[in-house]
Design an enzyme around this catalytic site. Structure first.
Site, short mmCIF file in Angstrom:
data_model
loop_
_atom_site.label_atom_id
_atom_site.label_comp_id
_atom_site.label_asym_id
_atom_site.label_seq_id
_atom_site.Cartn_x
_atom_site.Cartn_y
_atom_site.Cartn_z
N GLY A 161 0.78 -1.17 0.07
CA GLY A 161 0.06 -0.15 0.07
C GLY A 161 0.81 1.20 0.05
O GLY A 161 1.98 1.27 0.08
N ASP A 162 0.29 2.55 0.02
CA ASP A 162 1.04 3.64 -0.20
C ASP A 162 1.87 3.95 0.99
O ASP A 162 2.72 4.53 1.10
CB ASP A 162 0.10 4.83 -0.13
CG ASP A 162 -0.83 4.87 -1.41
OD1 ASP A 162 -0.35 4.37 -2.46
OD2 ASP A 162 -1.78 5.53 -1.47
N GLU A 163 1.30 3.39 2.34
CA GLU A 163 2.14 3.55 3.59
C GLU A 163 3.28 2.63 3.58
O GLU A 163 4.10 2.84 4.44
CB GLU A 163 1.28 3.75 4.70
CG GLU A 163 0.88 2.15 4.98
CD GLU A 163 -0.17 1.58 3.99
OE1 GLU A 163 -0.05 0.33 4.29
OE2 GLU A 163 -0.74 2.16 3.38
N GLY A 164 3.47 1.72 2.78
CA GLY A 164 4.47 0.78 2.69
C GLY A 164 4.32 -0.52 3.50
O GLY A 164 5.19 -1.43 3.41
N GLY A 165 3.12 -0.69 3.73
CA GLY A 165 2.80 -1.83 4.45
C GLY A 165 2.03 -2.89 3.41
O GLY A 165 1.82 -2.31 2.20
#
EC number: 4.2.1.11
Length: 57
Positions: free
Chosen positions: A23-27
């Site tokens: 995802g965008d947040e890196g998760g």
């Protein structure tokens, strides 16, 4: 240490045939369809999608 854990988890997910998209947040981004069913929210989501579709008309 964080990078090693991230890459190890990605490898495990891949070996099990699970989604390993990020995802965008890196998760890791989960398969929301199965999570919605497991949580018992299928009827709620179906209702909201139907309501949204009515608004589009």
């Amino acid at each position: 240490m964080g990078a090693e854990v991230f890459h190890s988890l990605k490898k495990v997910l891949g070996e099990k045939g699970l989604a390993s998209g990020v995802g965008d947040e890196g998760g890791f981004a989960p398969n929301l369809g199965s999570n919605i069913r497991r949580a018992g929210y299928t009827a709620v989501i179906s209702h909201r999608v139907a309501k949204y579709n009515q608004l589009l008309r």
